[in-house]
Design a protein around this motif. Structure first.
Motif, short mmCIF file in Angstrom:
data_model
loop_
_atom_site.label_atom_id
_atom_site.label_comp_id
_atom_site.label_asym_id
_atom_site.label_seq_id
_atom_site.Cartn_x
_atom_site.Cartn_y
_atom_site.Cartn_z
N PRO A 182 40.83 49.66 37.17
CA PRO A 182 41.87 50.33 36.38
C PRO A 182 42.08 51.78 36.82
O PRO A 182 41.17 52.45 37.29
CB PRO A 182 41.30 50.29 34.96
N TYR A 183 43.31 52.23 36.66
CA TYR A 183 43.65 53.62 36.91
C TYR A 183 43.34 54.46 35.67
O TYR A 183 43.45 53.98 34.54
CB TYR A 183 45.14 53.78 37.20
N ALA A 184 42.98 55.70 35.89
CA ALA A 184 42.88 56.71 34.84
C ALA A 184 43.58 57.95 35.38
O ALA A 184 43.33 58.36 36.52
CB ALA A 184 41.43 57.03 34.50
N TYR A 185 44.47 58.51 34.60
CA TYR A 185 45.21 59.70 35.00
C TYR A 185 44.61 60.91 34.30
O TYR A 185 44.62 60.99 33.07
CB TYR A 185 46.69 59.55 34.64
N LEU B 106 46.47 62.77 44.07
CA LEU B 106 45.69 62.14 45.13
C LEU B 106 44.74 61.12 44.52
O LEU B 106 44.09 61.39 43.51
CB LEU B 106 44.87 63.19 45.88
N GLU B 107 44.68 59.96 45.12
CA GLU B 107 43.76 58.94 44.62
C GLU B 107 42.34 59.32 44.99
O GLU B 107 42.05 59.68 46.12
CB GLU B 107 44.12 57.59 45.22
N TRP B 108 41.46 59.26 44.01
CA TRP B 108 40.05 59.58 44.22
C TRP B 108 39.24 58.37 43.81
O TRP B 108 39.37 57.86 42.69
CB TRP B 108 39.65 60.80 43.39
N ASP B 109 38.42 57.89 44.70
CA ASP B 109 37.57 56.73 44.43
C ASP B 109 36.17 57.23 44.11
O ASP B 109 35.45 57.65 45.01
CB ASP B 109 37.55 55.80 45.63
N PRO B 110 35.75 57.18 42.85
CA PRO B 110 34.43 57.71 42.48
C PRO B 110 33.26 56.90 43.03
O PRO B 110 32.14 57.38 43.04
CB PRO B 110 34.46 57.66 40.95
#
Length: 165
Positions: free
Chosen positions: A35-38, A75-79
């Motif tokens: 899921p995305y979180a903004y 920017l997409e950040w993948d934790p």
């Protein structure tokens, strides 16, 4: 916070300042299964959709108001690439490292995260634009029964996004 049942994701809690919102897993935008979180620009709040989010009234996410966060695709950040894993003991209310070398100081910190509220910062209904950050994960009711940290817990079952921004 993602609530799982029998290994399958069921609901997601998006924390936002003094409250937040919960949605069924099927109702949120995802990339694959994730899921995305903004994140609100310059804040600790996270939202299920991009756009303007008023947080004057805790738990009510309106597009306009007195205290507005702005969230965009950014920017997409993948934790996953720099994440640490922990287990939480609900009896002792303490964390243990689940991944090698995971530092424990941050998760056991007893103060507020972030800067203090500036002196003289105006507030509306007790809410201000700039406040001290939230306290750490051990204060987030990690042993709660529902995806929400308090009751009543309303989990929205509908899609609130429509494709592209």
């Amino acid at each position: 916070m993602i609530r799982f049942s029998n290994g399958a994701p069921q609901a997601i809690w998006y924390s936002q300042h003094a409250s937040g919102q919960a949605f069924t897993y099927s109702a949120v935008e995802k990339k694959g299964i994730r899921p995305y979180a903004y994140s609100g620009n310059g804040t600790h709040a996270n939202y299920v959709i991009a756009g303007k989010h008023d947080h004057t009234i805790p738990g009510v996410n309106l597009p306009n108001g007195f205290l507005v966060d702005y969230a965009d695709r950014g920017l997409e950040w993948d934790p996953v690439f720099n994440a640490y894993s922990y287990t939480y003991n609900t009896t002792t209310r303490s964390f243990e490292a689940a991944s090698p070398g995971a530092p424990l100081g941050l998760v056991n910190f007893n103060g507020k995260w972030g800067d203090d509220q500036p002196p003289g910062e105006p507030s509306i209904f007790g809410e201000a634009k700039y406040v001290a950050g939230p306290n750490g994960p051990k204060f987030k009711s990690l042993d709660r029964k529902h995806v929400c940290p308090s009751t009543p817990c309303i989990v929205l079952p509908f899609k609130i996004w429509a494709g592209k921004e």
